[in-house]
Write a protein that holds these residues in place. Structure first.
Motif, mmCIF file in Angstrom:
data_model
loop_
_atom_site.group_PDB
_atom_site.id
_atom_site.type_symbol
_atom_site.label_atom_id
_atom_site.label_comp_id
_atom_site.label_asym_id
_atom_site.label_seq_id
_atom_site.Cartn_x
_atom_site.Cartn_y
_atom_site.Cartn_z
ATOM 1 N N ILE A 140 3.089 -2.327 -25.046
ATOM 2 C CA ILE A 140 1.894 -2.301 -25.889
ATOM 3 C C ILE A 140 1.144 -3.633 -25.796
ATOM 4 N N GLU A 141 -0.123 -3.569 -25.470
ATOM 5 C CA GLU A 141 -0.958 -4.762 -25.338
ATOM 6 C C GLU A 141 -1.809 -5.007 -26.575
ATOM 7 N N GLU A 142 -2.024 -3.960 -27.366
ATOM 8 C CA GLU A 142 -2.844 -4.093 -28.576
ATOM 9 C C GLU A 142 -2.305 -3.173 -29.659
ATOM 10 N N ALA A 143 -2.036 -3.717 -30.819
ATOM 11 C CA ALA A 143 -1.600 -2.925 -31.965
ATOM 12 C C ALA A 143 -2.844 -2.521 -32.749
ATOM 13 N N ASN A 144 -3.103 -1.234 -32.792
ATOM 14 C CA ASN A 144 -4.368 -0.725 -33.317
ATOM 15 C C ASN A 144 -4.238 -0.269 -34.763
ATOM 16 N N ALA A 145 -5.145 -0.728 -35.600
ATOM 17 C CA ALA A 145 -5.146 -0.324 -37.002
ATOM 18 C C ALA A 145 -5.372 1.174 -37.166
ATOM 19 N N GLU A 146 -6.010 1.798 -36.194
ATOM 20 C CA GLU A 146 -6.303 3.230 -36.285
ATOM 21 C C GLU A 146 -5.049 4.102 -36.174
ATOM 22 N N TRP A 147 -3.933 3.511 -35.786
ATOM 23 C CA TRP A 147 -2.685 4.276 -35.743
ATOM 24 C C TRP A 147 -2.243 4.708 -37.135
ATOM 25 N N PHE A 148 -2.685 3.963 -38.148
ATOM 26 C CA PHE A 148 -2.158 4.128 -39.504
ATOM 27 C C PHE A 148 -3.230 4.605 -40.473
ATOM 28 N N SER A 149 -2.794 5.241 -41.523
ATOM 29 C CA SER A 149 -3.699 5.608 -42.609
ATOM 30 C C SER A 149 -3.875 4.420 -43.546
ATOM 31 N N ASP A 150 -4.906 4.458 -44.370
ATOM 32 C CA ASP A 150 -5.093 3.406 -45.369
ATOM 33 C C ASP A 150 -3.938 3.433 -46.360
ATOM 34 N N ASN A 151 -3.555 2.255 -46.860
ATOM 35 C CA ASN A 151 -2.464 2.142 -47.825
ATOM 36 C C ASN A 151 -1.189 2.805 -47.314
ATOM 37 N N SER A 152 -0.842 2.481 -46.091
ATOM 38 C CA SER A 152 0.396 2.988 -45.499
ATOM 39 C C SER A 152 1.598 2.538 -46.330
ATOM 40 N N ASN A 153 2.638 3.359 -46.348
ATOM 41 C CA ASN A 153 3.862 3.034 -47.091
ATOM 42 C C ASN A 153 4.887 2.297 -46.239
ATOM 43 N N ILE A 154 4.514 1.886 -45.054
ATOM 44 C CA ILE A 154 5.458 1.206 -44.170
ATOM 45 C C ILE A 154 5.890 -0.133 -44.778
ATOM 46 N N THR A 155 7.212 -0.344 -44.809
ATOM 47 C CA THR A 155 7.773 -1.605 -45.298
ATOM 48 C C THR A 155 8.424 -2.409 -44.171
ATOM 49 N N TRP A 156 8.703 -1.742 -43.047
ATOM 50 C CA TRP A 156 9.363 -2.410 -41.913
ATOM 51 C C TRP A 156 8.600 -2.069 -40.637
ATOM 52 N N LEU A 157 8.075 -3.090 -39.957
ATOM 53 C CA LEU A 157 7.331 -2.889 -38.708
ATOM 54 C C LEU A 157 7.864 -3.848 -37.660
ATOM 55 N N ASP A 158 8.347 -3.288 -36.546
ATOM 56 C CA ASP A 158 8.894 -4.091 -35.458
ATOM 57 C C ASP A 158 8.087 -3.827 -34.192
ATOM 58 N N SER A 168 -4.872 -8.175 -35.105
ATOM 59 C CA SER A 168 -6.080 -8.155 -35.933
ATOM 60 C C SER A 168 -5.716 -8.101 -37.410
ATOM 61 N N ALA A 169 -6.548 -8.708 -38.222
ATOM 62 C CA ALA A 169 -6.332 -8.666 -39.664
ATOM 63 C C ALA A 169 -6.415 -7.240 -40.186
ATOM 64 N N SER A 170 -7.235 -6.411 -39.568
ATOM 65 C CA SER A 170 -7.406 -5.032 -40.037
ATOM 66 C C SER A 170 -6.114 -4.235 -39.935
ATOM 67 N N LEU A 171 -5.252 -4.584 -38.980
ATOM 68 C CA LEU A 171 -3.975 -3.878 -38.826
ATOM 69 C C LEU A 171 -3.134 -4.005 -40.085
ATOM 70 N N PHE A 172 -2.957 -5.214 -40.585
ATOM 71 C CA PHE A 172 -2.073 -5.443 -41.727
ATOM 72 C C PHE A 172 -2.758 -5.187 -43.065
ATOM 73 N N HIS A 173 -4.076 -5.086 -43.055
ATOM 74 C CA HIS A 173 -4.772 -4.730 -44.290
ATOM 75 C C HIS A 173 -4.425 -3.313 -44.732
ATOM 76 N N LYS A 174 -3.892 -2.514 -43.807
ATOM 77 C CA LYS A 174 -3.506 -1.149 -44.144
ATOM 78 C C LYS A 174 -2.055 -1.052 -44.619
ATOM 79 N N MET A 175 -1.364 -2.193 -44.700
ATOM 80 C CA MET A 175 0.068 -2.172 -45.006
ATOM 81 C C MET A 175 0.415 -3.070 -46.183
ATOM 82 N N PRO A 176 -0.062 -2.745 -47.365
ATOM 83 C CA PRO A 176 0.181 -3.623 -48.515
ATOM 84 C C PRO A 176 1.640 -3.688 -48.937
#
Length: 335
Positions: A140-158, A168-176
């Motif tokens: 993976i060369e780019e982690a895309n925010a579009e993979w996830f829905s807003d307010n994702s419930n993911i607590t562990w990302l590897d 990008s900041a937008s990626l983690f803005h979806k993972m509060p």
């Protein structure tokens, strides 16, 4: 005699029913059964196709590893609607369909370690119940925010062991709710100033093995729950004085194998007694700029792992343990 024959026929009938009702298991796989649900493991190297036949209807864990499976679809997974954990290790997957998880609404753990994934479609990980996502050792060369829905419930990302050059900041803005983030062993050269601002629940951050040269003073300002911070094996030359300000819960800091020559005054102050740090493998210059680190090491030797490997480099004193030096040797006045 009649009663004995009746008992024999009854026993035979019961055995027949048990055999008829025995749980199924797909070919080339092994299954274990328990009241919470069946667990299925498929690890035959010559497994190439996902069978939609034979899976126990109550399968909650499915592990497919070290196979030649190159494709998996939502139709395949529709046969295991109660699935909670899906592991697809080293299966030669090169892509995923956008609707892969649509028929497994209870899935909370997805591990795709060691595949050939490069580009993924939007919303592929938008499953509401998904909490743990591992994409380790892909392409993976780019982690895309579009993979996830807003307010994702993911607590562990590897995302470790990929080819990321930035995030990008937008990626983690979806993972509060993110608590553990692993970006180690990529090709990160920098972190945007606001990349981590929405990660208020973050407890462990791994940035080891990248190409970071510097960090902004406010990089971790909003991550006040951080307890583990891995920065080793980068190219860090200077650290901001306020880099760790406010991180009262920090218990482990890995700074080994960087290019640090000294530490700014106050960097390690006000840390809890359980705090531990690794500083070995840096080209520490033992001159008057070593004042802060030398005094801190002397007072907190028990907080340093591999203290004997924190040594001087450069002209003057060579390969000598810093804590063994005197203030005079460092050129410090009134030491």
């Amino acid at each position: 005699m009649k009663w004995s024959m009746l008992l024999i026929f009854t026993a035979l009938a019961q055995c027949h029913n048990i055999k008829r009702e025995a749980p199924s298991c797909p070919g080339l796989c092994s299954c274990s059964f328990s009241p919470p649900g069946a667990e299925v493991e498929c690890s035959q190297g010559f497994l190439r196709d996902f069978s939609v036949v034979g899976f126990p209807s109550n399968t909650t864990r499915l592990s497919i590893q070290s196979t030649n499976l190159s494709r998996i679809t939502a139709h395949h997974l529709s046969t295991v609607p109660l699935l909670k954990s899906l592991q697809l290790y080293h299966t030669n997957l090169t892509g995923l369909p956008a609707d892969l998880l649509k028929d497994i609404p209870h899935l909370n753990s997805l591990d795709l370690t060691g595949n050939q994934l490069v580009h993924l479609p939007p919303n592929v990980f938008s499953c509401y119940s998904l909490q743990s996502l591992v994409l380790k050792n892909n392409l993976i060369e780019e982690a895309n925010a579009e993979w996830f829905s807003d307010n994702s419930n993911i607590t562990w990302l590897d995302l470790s062991g990929n080819l990321l050059t930035g995030v990008s900041a937008s990626l983690f803005h979806k993972m509060p709710n993110l608590e553990n983030l692993d970006l180690s062993y990529n090709k990160l050269q920098d972190l945007p100033p606001n990349a981590l601002t929405n990660l208020h629940q973050l407890e462990s951050l791994n940035l080891a093995g990248n190409k970071l040269v510097s960090l902004k003073p406010t990089t971790f300002t909003h991550n006040l729950k951080l307890s583990q911070l891995f920065l080793q094996e980068n190219q860090l030359q200077v650290l901001p004085t306020n880099l760790l300000k406010g991180l009262q819960h920090l218990e482990l800091l890995m700074l080994n194998q960087n290019q640090l020559q000294n530490l700014p005054r106050g960097l390690l102050d006000e840390k809890k007694s359980s705090f531990r740090v690794v500083l070995a493998g840096n080209p520490w210059v033992c001159d008057d700029k070593m004042d802060y680190l030398w005094k801190w090491l002397t007072a907190h030797a028990e907080n340093v792992f591999f203290l004997e490997e924190v040594t001087c480099e450069g002209s003057g004193v060579l390969k000598q343990q810093i804590v063994s030096l005197s203030g005079t040797e460092l050129g410090l006045n009134n030491a």
